[in-house]
Design a protein around this motif. Structure first.
Motif, PDB file in Angstrom:
ATOM      1  N   ASP A 432       0.853  -1.199   0.000  1.00 52.49           N
ATOM      2  CA  ASP A 432       0.000   0.000   0.000  1.00 52.49           C
ATOM      3  C   ASP A 432       0.884   1.243   0.000  1.00 52.49           C
ATOM      4  OD1 ASP A 432      -2.219   1.586   0.034  1.00 52.49           O
ATOM      5  OD2 ASP A 432      -2.587   1.375   2.177  1.00 52.49           O
ATOM      6  N   LEU A 433       1.426   1.550  -1.170  1.00 54.06           N
ATOM      7  CA  LEU A 433       2.240   2.760  -1.323  1.00 54.06           C
ATOM      8  C   LEU A 433       1.312   3.934  -1.584  1.00 54.06           C
ATOM      9  CD1 LEU A 433       5.028   1.200  -3.567  1.00 54.06           C
ATOM     10  CD2 LEU A 433       4.971   1.445  -1.070  1.00 54.06           C
ATOM     11  N   CYS A 434       1.742   5.112  -1.164  1.00 48.63           N
ATOM     12  CA  CYS A 434       0.810   6.232  -1.276  1.00 48.63           C
ATOM     13  C   CYS A 434       0.704   6.708  -2.724  1.00 48.63           C
ATOM     14  CB  CYS A 434       1.166   7.358  -0.316  1.00 48.63           C
ATOM     15  SG  CYS A 434       2.772   8.099  -0.516  1.00 48.63           S
ATOM     16  N   TYR A 435      -0.502   7.131  -3.077  1.00 45.23           N
ATOM     17  CA  TYR A 435      -0.771   7.528  -4.461  1.00 45.23           C
ATOM     18  C   TYR A 435      -1.551   8.828  -4.566  1.00 45.23           C
ATOM     19  CZ  TYR A 435      -3.181   8.014  -8.860  1.00 45.23           C
ATOM     20  OH  TYR A 435      -3.685   8.558 -10.011  1.00 45.23           O
ATOM     21  N   ALA A 436      -1.029   9.718  -5.382  1.00 43.51           N
ATOM     22  CA  ALA A 436      -1.781  10.850  -5.930  1.00 43.51           C
ATOM     23  C   ALA A 436      -1.012  11.239  -7.183  1.00 43.51           C
ATOM     24  CB  ALA A 436      -1.862  12.010  -4.944  1.00 43.51           C
ATOM     25  N   PRO A 437      -1.688  11.784  -8.194  1.00 39.19           N
ATOM     26  CA  PRO A 437      -1.015  12.038  -9.474  1.00 39.19           C
ATOM     27  C   PRO A 437       0.305  12.806  -9.382  1.00 39.19           C
ATOM     28  CG  PRO A 437      -3.370  12.289  -9.745  1.00 39.19           C
ATOM     29  CD  PRO A 437      -3.133  12.084  -8.264  1.00 39.19           C
ATOM     30  N   PRO A 438       0.485  13.781  -8.464  1.00 46.33           N
ATOM     31  CA  PRO A 438       1.777  14.485  -8.466  1.00 46.33           C
ATOM     32  C   PRO A 438       2.926  13.674  -7.862  1.00 46.33           C
ATOM     33  CG  PRO A 438       0.050  15.816  -7.437  1.00 46.33           C
ATOM     34  CD  PRO A 438      -0.472  14.416  -7.554  1.00 46.33           C
ATOM     35  N   PHE A 439       2.651  12.479  -7.351  1.00 49.41           N
ATOM     36  CA  PHE A 439       3.679  11.750  -6.614  1.00 49.41           C
ATOM     37  C   PHE A 439       3.998  10.364  -7.169  1.00 49.41           C
ATOM     38  CE2 PHE A 439       1.687  14.771  -3.747  1.00 49.41           C
ATOM     39  CZ  PHE A 439       2.790  15.491  -3.340  1.00 49.41           C
ATOM     40  N   ALA A 440       3.055   9.749  -7.858  1.00 49.27           N
ATOM     41  CA  ALA A 440       3.262   8.378  -8.336  1.00 49.27           C
ATOM     42  C   ALA A 440       2.195   8.043  -9.364  1.00 49.27           C
ATOM     43  CB  ALA A 440       3.183   7.399  -7.164  1.00 49.27           C
ATOM     44  N   PRO A 441       2.449   7.046 -10.192  1.00 51.02           N
ATOM     45  CA  PRO A 441       1.355   6.528 -11.023  1.00 51.02           C
ATOM     46  C   PRO A 441       0.427   5.679 -10.149  1.00 51.02           C
ATOM     47  CG  PRO A 441       3.529   5.711 -11.768  1.00 51.02           C
ATOM     48  CD  PRO A 441       3.713   6.318 -10.420  1.00 51.02           C
ATOM     49  N   ALA A 442      -0.804   5.456 -10.611  1.00 54.63           N
ATOM     50  CA  ALA A 442      -1.758   4.661  -9.821  1.00 54.63           C
ATOM     51  C   ALA A 442      -1.155   3.286  -9.528  1.00 54.63           C
ATOM     52  CB  ALA A 442      -3.086   4.532 -10.551  1.00 54.63           C
ATOM     53  N   MET A 443      -0.506   2.708 -10.520  1.00 47.98           N
ATOM     54  CA  MET A 443       0.299   1.504 -10.259  1.00 47.98           C
ATOM     55  C   MET A 443       1.727   1.998 -10.141  1.00 47.98           C
ATOM     56  SD  MET A 443      -1.467  -1.403 -10.335  1.00 47.98           S
ATOM     57  CE  MET A 443      -0.917  -2.859 -11.212  1.00 47.98           C
ATOM     58  N   ASP A 444       2.231   2.061  -8.943  1.00 48.78           N
ATOM     59  CA  ASP A 444       3.576   2.582  -8.756  1.00 48.78           C
ATOM     60  C   ASP A 444       4.580   1.784  -9.590  1.00 48.78           C
ATOM     61  OD1 ASP A 444       5.166   4.474  -6.688  1.00 48.78           O
ATOM     62  OD2 ASP A 444       6.360   2.712  -7.180  1.00 48.78           O
ATOM     63  N   ASN A 445       5.614   2.476 -10.046  1.00 44.47           N
ATOM     64  CA  ASN A 445       6.642   1.849 -10.881  1.00 44.47           C
ATOM     65  C   ASN A 445       7.165   0.550 -10.282  1.00 44.47           C
ATOM     66  OD1 ASN A 445       6.643   4.875 -10.860  1.00 44.47           O
ATOM     67  ND2 ASN A 445       7.802   4.557 -12.742  1.00 44.47           N
TER      68      ASN A 445
ATOM     69  N   GLU B 295     -15.199  -2.901   0.333  1.00 47.28           N
ATOM     70  CA  GLU B 295     -14.467  -2.515   1.535  1.00 47.28           C
ATOM     71  C   GLU B 295     -13.206  -3.354   1.654  1.00 47.28           C
ATOM     72  OE1 GLU B 295     -17.296  -2.955   4.743  1.00 47.28           O
ATOM     73  OE2 GLU B 295     -16.765  -5.039   5.080  1.00 47.28           O
ATOM     74  N   CYS B 296     -12.237  -2.793   2.346  1.00 44.03           N
ATOM     75  CA  CYS B 296     -10.921  -3.416   2.479  1.00 44.03           C
ATOM     76  C   CYS B 296     -10.684  -3.847   3.910  1.00 44.03           C
ATOM     77  CB  CYS B 296      -9.824  -2.391   2.180  1.00 44.03           C
ATOM     78  SG  CYS B 296      -9.636  -2.010   0.464  1.00 44.03           S
ATOM     79  N   ASN B 297      -9.672  -4.654   4.063  1.00 42.55           N
ATOM     80  CA  ASN B 297      -9.163  -5.009   5.380  1.00 42.55           C
ATOM     81  C   ASN B 297      -8.113  -3.973   5.775  1.00 42.55           C
ATOM     82  OD1 ASN B 297      -8.268  -6.485   7.662  1.00 42.55           O
ATOM     83  ND2 ASN B 297      -6.659  -7.437   6.406  1.00 42.55           N
ATOM     84  N   ASP B 298      -8.297  -3.370   6.942  1.00 39.42           N
ATOM     85  CA  ASP B 298      -7.293  -2.436   7.455  1.00 39.42           C
ATOM     86  C   ASP B 298      -6.197  -3.266   8.130  1.00 39.42           C
ATOM     87  OD1 ASP B 298      -5.764  -0.752   9.126  1.00 39.42           O
ATOM     88  OD2 ASP B 298      -7.406   0.690   9.293  1.00 39.42           O
ATOM     89  N   LEU B 299      -5.028  -3.261   7.558  1.00 34.15           N
ATOM     90  CA  LEU B 299      -3.937  -4.113   8.060  1.00 34.15           C
ATOM     91  C   LEU B 299      -3.485  -3.704   9.455  1.00 34.15           C
ATOM     92  CD1 LEU B 299      -1.790  -4.367   4.806  1.00 34.15           C
ATOM     93  CD2 LEU B 299      -3.031  -6.243   5.904  1.00 34.15           C
ATOM     94  N   MET B 300      -3.778  -2.472   9.870  1.00 31.59           N
ATOM     95  CA  MET B 300      -3.334  -2.021  11.187  1.00 31.59           C
ATOM     96  C   MET B 300      -4.313  -2.425  12.285  1.00 31.59           C
ATOM     97  SD  MET B 300      -0.448  -0.711  10.469  1.00 31.59           S
ATOM     98  CE  MET B 300      -0.054  -0.198  12.145  1.00 31.59           C
ATOM     99  N   PHE B 331      -5.410 -10.161  -2.017  1.00 30.89           N
ATOM    100  CA  PHE B 331      -5.190  -8.757  -1.700  1.00 30.89           C
ATOM    101  C   PHE B 331      -5.220  -8.623  -0.183  1.00 30.89           C
ATOM    102  CE2 PHE B 331      -6.509  -4.357  -0.951  1.00 30.89           C
ATOM    103  CZ  PHE B 331      -5.451  -3.741  -1.581  1.00 30.89           C
ATOM    104  N   PRO B 332      -4.067  -8.345   0.423  1.00 32.37           N
ATOM    105  CA  PRO B 332      -3.996  -8.433   1.892  1.00 32.37           C
ATOM    106  C   PRO B 332      -4.765  -7.340   2.617  1.00 32.37           C
ATOM    107  CG  PRO B 332      -1.923  -7.592   0.985  1.00 32.37           C
ATOM    108  CD  PRO B 332      -2.780  -7.981  -0.180  1.00 32.37           C
ATOM    109  N   GLY B 333      -4.847  -6.150   2.004  1.00 31.30           N
ATOM    110  CA  GLY B 333      -5.518  -5.044   2.676  1.00 31.30           C
ATOM    111  C   GLY B 333      -4.693  -3.785   2.542  1.00 31.30           C
ATOM    112  N   VAL B 334      -5.099  -2.778   3.279  1.00 32.07           N
ATOM    113  CA  VAL B 334      -4.444  -1.471   3.138  1.00 32.07           C
ATOM    114  C   VAL B 334      -3.967  -0.956   4.490  1.00 32.07           C
ATOM    115  CG1 VAL B 334      -5.759  -0.849   1.064  1.00 32.07           C
ATOM    116  CG2 VAL B 334      -6.645  -0.209   3.331  1.00 32.07           C
TER     117      VAL B 334
END
Lengths: 560, 560
Positions: A432-445, B295-300, B331-334
């Motif tokens: 779960d890497l963070c995503y928003a258009p100015p920071f990463a592609p929706a599928m991170d590299n 809905e997702c599983n919150d991993l925390m 898909f493990p969750g977020v």
């Protein structure tokens, strides 16, 4: 002890001052002394190339704390309550009596310092090759501020237009960029078949192209034989011929300073650096060592390694301080994480390279993933080329290399954490890497790279490297080199020996291709190339492979 | 099956097309149909604010692949061999007969589509509050390209100078920035006590200050009561008064589209989104769901959560495709990793916030680490403010929040990996992150943050938050608020009620301070503050605490 803890630290550049600061924080009553041969202490050695380039204006900036306090002797004494003996050399360690003989280099006086705990932070020094001419004027290494000053002065006086950098490692490459920015013409002379041996040869080709596009000449497999000149350098003679030069920078590598440790009969490791345990203790439990003079545990191989880095020195310094004050902390080792700016490129890696991974006995699978480092519709998105390395059997990540103008350091650090945790490509793919258009592609590299590895391991994708394709072309092998990009893309740039069928028309034009003939598909980044390969396989083609990385990562000449 | 696998996918924006593409790659013979209510498909919804701001010039860019191919129906049919029924609504799922009734919205015709596997990727829709005036002209939500077009047109026609954004969540904040860039005066109306509830209140204060410095008015604890106007909007009436406005954007949040799933008696989870297992299967094993409708599983916490994000949708789409084709993926969750650009700030977080961590029963320790995000002597270094959250007992990392112009996204992703692996602060503190001056400080910001937590857990540092200090000042409590910066720094900016003794003179001026009186020390970033506290403690002061984050992270008015 009926006296405060006496700590003597030999070396005042990186690890030494870190140990001193931390000891004082943990044991405010401790008597801490730093012995430093040079005049300056606690400067950022890794900042020297940026001082040469002029990015850093004043050498004082390299000696400051982040809030601008200059870390000189007065600072250490007043702020930290640490005694600094600079321009003082540690001559001998008397382990039995726990004392160090030091010599005041200005006055020539000698004296003994008693210690309860001694810390060796003696650093490393540049290797100077045993050839004629290294003592000529305008021949430099890059060890201290004085070297950087000398280089700056020569450039400022316009007596350094043609520079030869000997050695294409990290320091050689960084100083190359600095000197090009200063207007010098730079040639790198590298003895080995490639520069930047921290990277795989195919990735290095992309870096080499980038350097050449900035006017740098890179000569590999070229050995320096002598430096010529009368007072000042005039040329270098190499195994490949003579190169005129009015400045030479020797950046062959560094060697740990272990003379003091060796003379004291402390154990030296196989890398010729001081051997320490994970508490940073030498073979004498009262003597610790940290920084560029020690060897580390390579977390990927479990073997000793010598990777001198300021970041590691700081961590080791803290660990040494905690332990020598009676606490308990451990420095686990390193992954070989490295990053380097090469003109507009971020060049970085962590973990094992492809051949190192093979040497370790892994069944290596690699993914090449070139893509914008942010959402592709953002104007600030930049190309990032990743090569991810994993083990087929366990699906574990082994390493990653990044090159390109995009934010490679971020993805290297992500994989460094994954390597620490022993993660698989499957775990990385769902991170779960963070995503928003100015920071990463929706599928991170890095997630895309992990998915390519999964596709290969699971048998959906057979890859072939550009180097292998290049060799097939050189050998004039009979195969279909199928470009599935658009006609517009093909118009702009194409690869030698390729034919075009855009992906959208492939299903309708299968008849143009021979099913029995080997096919290598590609596109700009080899995603469409992958889809084309799947279409061909479904249509009964026997041998279809996708060229890793596509046009974006083709490191050979293109047709424009 | 004596026929090819029939896959029907309801929804064509993010998860739906991902499922379709992956299914075709895994099973080239599958018959895949996407049913999409709208005209467009596969556009980057998260790019809409950047289309409104003009950073993205053409809406086609939002629909393109990274190499510029427009993903329309023709593209899906020709390139992917996926049938697209757009402007077609899925009306009913007949689970017993495995078929979906669809309605062509242009012609009004209905028909049944048979499926072997059905995928619900029905997304989410913006919440429209049940108040008068939401149907007025120039009242928008931000769901699709048409909304963004409407907002752009209104701005271009100069009929939107004063804009009220209702809701200060991620979308509200992103659209705020877009409209300010377009020259609008923007007021955010937020019902709750703070905007951006993904962040802790103290961190949000720093974001709020930054927004206000860009002219944005932020009204919290303010409830929208009605929107007023005749044809077009003229004002909004809130619990705090009337605000003139010629445009209103409703950004209250989104709600999953579950009508189809609910009518088919599929299980809906406690978050009101579709319940799925980690294979992305709904309660009907032949029906999968992915993206903003699940809905997702919150991993925390191990609890269900609703965190609609394009990045998650893509990963879930791949998992659903692998499983419905007979493979096995999970898909493990977020972790709740989130990033958002707020003018010049990167605002990001992952894991648990401070109060969520307390709610989970952890003994929470926090570190505040403001520092340059690169070597401090590099001119491009930018301030990055981190708040790291960990558990005292287990020393495990729980979460991190980042704010400031520096590269926060990198550190958030590093911690996300550490959280996945259940790492401790000690492990993070010795992580081998890559270092060179243009990319990181020698001690990376996140490593410094980890070390601050360690210092606190190990009893070397007692912290106090700026909010607590602010309250002590408000209550006129008797304590020494000790600034240990330099006189020059004190001259430029200082905190109310503070007194100055520079760290370097502190040892000599201890007599000026009362040992019995509570002391709170600080500096610019509270590193010197920490050293000052150690000096005071060693000198016998009873109660000494260091103010977390120092002047850099003080979120209240300063004296300039």
């Amino acid at each position: 002890m009926n006296h405060p803890l006496r700590v003597v630290i030999v070396g005042g550049v990186a690890a030494g001052p870190k140990v001193a600061s931390k000891v004082i924080r943990l044991c405010p009553e401790a008597e801490v002394t730093i012995v430093e041969k040079g005049k300056l202490l606690s400067y950022a050695g890794c900042g020297l190339p940026y001082y040469v380039s002029g990015v850093v204006k004043d050498q004082k900036e390299l000696m400051c704390t982040p809030v601008g306090a200059v870390r000189d002797s007065v600072f250490f004494q007043h702020v930290k309550n640490v005694k600094v003996l600079n321009e003082t050399e540690a001559m001998e360690v008397d382990r039995a009596s726990r004392r160090v003989r030091v010599r005041d280099l200005l006055r020539g006086q000698e004296s003994w310092l008693n210690y309860d705990k001694l810390v060796l932070a003696t650093g490393a020094k540049p290797v100077v090759p045993p050839i004629p001419g290294t003592d000529l004027c305008n021949v430099f290494t890059l060890q201290g501020v004085h070297d950087a000053e000398g280089i700056r002065a020569a450039v400022a006086q316009d007596t350094a237009r043609d520079v030869v950098i000997v050695g294409g490692g990290l320091i050689g490459v960084e100083i190359t960029e600095a000197l090009v920015q200063r207007g010098c013409r730079v040639t790198i002379v590298e003895m080995m078949p490639q520069i930047l041996r921290i990277l795989d040869p195919d990735i290095v080709r992309l870096v080499g192209q980038h350097m050449e596009s900035h006017g740098v000449r890179v000569l590999t497999n070229t050995k320096l034989e002598r430096i010529e000149g009368e007072e000042s350098v005039k040329a270098v003679q190499t195994s490949g011929g003579r190169i005129a030069a009015d400045m030479v920078v020797l950046a062959i590598g560094v060697r740990p300073n272990v003379a003091l440790a060796e003379a004291a009969n402390l154990e030296i490791g196989p890398t010729r650096a001081i051997k320490v345990n994970d508490r940073m203790q030498t073979s004498d439990p009262n003597i610790y060592a940290a920084g560029d003079c020690v060897e580390c545990n390579d977390l990927m191989t479990g073997k000793p390694c010598f990777v001198p880095l300021d970041s590691t020195a700081n961590k080791q310094g803290r660990v040494a301080a905690v332990n020598l004050c009676g606490g308990e902390d451990h420095f686990p080792g390193v992954l070989g994480s490295t990053v380097c700016k090469v003109f507009d490129f971020c060049v970085a890696r962590t973990g094992l390279g492809e051949s190192a991974a093979k040497d370790q006995g892994y069944d290596v699978v690699t993914a090449w993933a070139p893509a914008p480092d942010k959402a592709h519709f953002m104007p600030e998105a930049k190309l990032l080329m990743l090569k991810l390395i994993a083990d087929r059997k366990t699906r574990k990540l082994l390493g990653v290399q990044a090159v390109g103008p995009g934010a490679g350091d971020k993805r290297i650090d992500v994989v460094a954490m994954a390597l620490m945790a022993g993660m698989t490509v499957d775990q990385l793919a769902n991170a779960d890497l963070c995503y928003a258009p100015p920071f990463a592609p929706a599928m991170d590299n890095i997630i895309t790279a992990a998915n390519i590895v999964r596709n290969k391991i699971d048998g959906y994708m057979d890859g072939i490297t550009p180097a292998e394709v290049h060799q097939m072309l050189e050998e004039k092998r009979d195969f279909t080199f199928l470009d599935v990009r658009s006609p517009q893309e093909y118009e702009q740039v194409r690869l030698p020996g390729s034919m075009l069928i855009p992906l959208g028309s492939l299903r309708g034009r299968l008849g143009e291709l021979l099913k029995e003939k080997e096919v290598v598909t590609f596109c700009k980044i080899s995603l469409r190339g992958y889809e084309a390969a799947l279409i061909l396989k479904a249509a009964g083609f026997n041998s279809v492979r996708v060229m890793d990385g596509g046009v974006a990562m083709w490191p050979f000449p293109k047709l424009v």
